[in-house]
Write a protein that holds these residues in place. Structure first.
Motif, PDB file in Angstrom:
ATOM      1  N   ARG A   1       0.799  -1.226   0.000  1.00  0.00           N
ATOM      2  CA  ARG A   1       0.000   0.000   0.000  1.00  0.00           C
ATOM      3  C   ARG A   1       0.830   1.274   0.000  1.00  0.00           C
ATOM      4  O   ARG A   1       0.283   2.366  -0.132  1.00  0.00           O
ATOM      5  CB  ARG A   1      -0.939   0.008   1.219  1.00  0.00           C
ATOM      6  CG  ARG A   1      -1.978  -1.091   1.163  1.00  0.00           C
ATOM      7  CD  ARG A   1      -2.862  -1.116   2.388  1.00  0.00           C
ATOM      8  NE  ARG A   1      -2.122  -1.395   3.610  1.00  0.00           N
ATOM      9  CZ  ARG A   1      -2.695  -1.736   4.766  1.00  0.00           C
ATOM     10  NH1 ARG A   1      -4.006  -1.837   4.839  1.00  0.00           N
ATOM     11  NH2 ARG A   1      -1.968  -1.983   5.829  1.00  0.00           N
ATOM     12  N   GLY A   2       2.124   1.156   0.180  1.00  0.00           N
ATOM     13  CA  GLY A   2       2.972   2.345   0.135  1.00  0.00           C
ATOM     14  C   GLY A   2       3.020   3.140   1.426  1.00  0.00           C
ATOM     15  O   GLY A   2       3.323   4.335   1.416  1.00  0.00           O
ATOM     16  N   GLU A   3       2.757   2.477   2.553  1.00  0.00           N
ATOM     17  CA  GLU A   3       2.680   3.185   3.831  1.00  0.00           C
ATOM     18  C   GLU A   3       4.010   3.830   4.229  1.00  0.00           C
ATOM     19  O   GLU A   3       4.042   4.987   4.676  1.00  0.00           O
ATOM     20  CB  GLU A   3       2.231   2.239   4.934  1.00  0.00           C
ATOM     21  CG  GLU A   3       0.825   1.710   4.760  1.00  0.00           C
ATOM     22  CD  GLU A   3       0.571   0.490   5.624  1.00  0.00           C
ATOM     23  OE1 GLU A   3       1.269   0.319   6.642  1.00  0.00           O
ATOM     24  OE2 GLU A   3      -0.320  -0.296   5.275  1.00  0.00           O
ATOM     25  N   LYS A   4       5.107   3.086   4.088  1.00  0.00           N
ATOM     26  CA  LYS A   4       6.407   3.620   4.500  1.00  0.00           C
ATOM     27  C   LYS A   4       6.806   4.798   3.634  1.00  0.00           C
ATOM     28  O   LYS A   4       7.265   5.834   4.147  1.00  0.00           O
ATOM     29  CB  LYS A   4       7.475   2.524   4.423  1.00  0.00           C
ATOM     30  CG  LYS A   4       8.832   2.965   4.981  1.00  0.00           C
ATOM     31  CD  LYS A   4       8.715   3.380   6.436  1.00  0.00           C
ATOM     32  CE  LYS A   4      10.054   3.843   6.997  1.00  0.00           C
ATOM     33  NZ  LYS A   4       9.934   4.304   8.404  1.00  0.00           N
ATOM     34  N   GLY A   5       6.626   4.668   2.322  1.00  0.00           N
ATOM     35  CA  GLY A   5       6.954   5.767   1.427  1.00  0.00           C
ATOM     36  C   GLY A   5       6.113   6.995   1.715  1.00  0.00           C
ATOM     37  O   GLY A   5       6.605   8.129   1.664  1.00  0.00           O
ATOM     38  N   ASP A   6       4.847   6.778   2.036  1.00  0.00           N
ATOM     39  CA  ASP A   6       3.953   7.881   2.376  1.00  0.00           C
ATOM     40  C   ASP A   6       4.458   8.599   3.627  1.00  0.00           C
ATOM     41  O   ASP A   6       4.525   9.835   3.672  1.00  0.00           O
ATOM     42  CB  ASP A   6       2.537   7.343   2.609  1.00  0.00           C
ATOM     43  CG  ASP A   6       1.523   8.447   2.866  1.00  0.00           C
ATOM     44  OD1 ASP A   6       0.924   8.919   1.888  1.00  0.00           O
ATOM     45  OD2 ASP A   6       1.338   8.833   4.035  1.00  0.00           O
ATOM     46  N   GLU A   7       4.828   7.822   4.626  1.00  0.00           N
ATOM     47  CA  GLU A   7       5.346   8.408   5.871  1.00  0.00           C
ATOM     48  C   GLU A   7       6.632   9.185   5.609  1.00  0.00           C
ATOM     49  O   GLU A   7       6.809  10.320   6.095  1.00  0.00           O
ATOM     50  CB  GLU A   7       5.601   7.295   6.886  1.00  0.00           C
ATOM     51  CG  GLU A   7       6.128   7.787   8.224  1.00  0.00           C
ATOM     52  CD  GLU A   7       6.408   6.655   9.193  1.00  0.00           C
ATOM     53  OE1 GLU A   7       6.739   6.948  10.356  1.00  0.00           O
ATOM     54  OE2 GLU A   7       6.309   5.471   8.792  1.00  0.00           O
TER      55      GLU A   7
END
Length: 214
Positions: A125-131
């Motif tokens: 889902r791209g959570e780390k990149g979003d953070e």
């Protein structure tokens, strides 16, 4: 959510146990995969399960249905205020980032975009990149007070991040929105950066849980 928790009780699952794959669980519960996915996101936000790409949903703890429904109600009431706080802080941060960013800041922002793009390409889902992206914007703004405020609400922001990126097609749209913000910051256009960030916040606040309240 009630059906999932009833299933957990029925199967006597405990912390560390895996839930069945989504397709299998949806069939067992007699619901669509889309409905199941939304319920799993809510349970993840509440900390009942942990979802990792490639391993599926793992039970963190086994709560009572009453406890989860109460926590869900509290989370639902809290979401609009979290979105309001993000809009107030992050729009200003984007504007300042466009005025104050350095080459190192731009590098960190672009690296965050690459991380998120790779996560999405891998089916996550791209959570780390979003953070990392939002942390890079905050750093580029060079405002210690605003940075402290963002740190203060970071746990609450995580709730909206999980809720938003759990929506179908949202990771891709969020990444595109990040790229638009980045373009404005690189161009040094504070007004465009603020506008793009406001549009992004409006995008991420469009979640199923709040629609149910309308």
């Amino acid at each position: 959510m009630q059906q999932i928790l009833a299933f957990v009780e029925q199967e006597q699952l405990g912390p560390g146990d895996h839930l069945p794959a989504e397709r299998e669980l949806a069939d067992q519960l007699g619901v669509s995969r889309a409905t199941l996915a939304q319920a799993l996101v809510a349970l993840e936000v509440l900390g009942v399960i942990d979802v990792k790409h490639g391993t599926g949903a793992v039970l963190v703890y086994r709560p009572s249905i009453a406890t989860v429904l109460r926590e869900l109600h509290e989370h639902k009431n809290r979401l609009p205020e979290i979105v309001e706080a993000r809009s107030t802080l992050e729009v200003k941060l984007a504007s300042l980032a466009a005025e104050r960013r350095t080459e190192d800041d731009i590098k960190r922002i672009n690296e965050a975009l690459e991380v998120m793009a790779q996560e999405i390409a891998d089916g996550d889902r791209g959570e780390k990149g979003d953070e990392l992206f939002h942390e890079a914007i905050t750093g580029a703004a060079k405002s210690s007070v605003l940075q402290k405020l963002m740190t203060f609400i970071s746990e609450m922001v995580l709730e909206t991040r999980l809720e938003s990126l759990g929506q179908p097609g949202r990771p891709e749209r969020s990444l595109e929105s990040h790229r638009k913000i980045t373009e404005a910051i690189i161009a040094g256009d504070s007004r465009a950066a603020a506008t793009a960030m406001q549009e992004h916040i409006e995008l991420v606040s469009d979640v199923a849980l709040l629609k149910d309240n309308q």
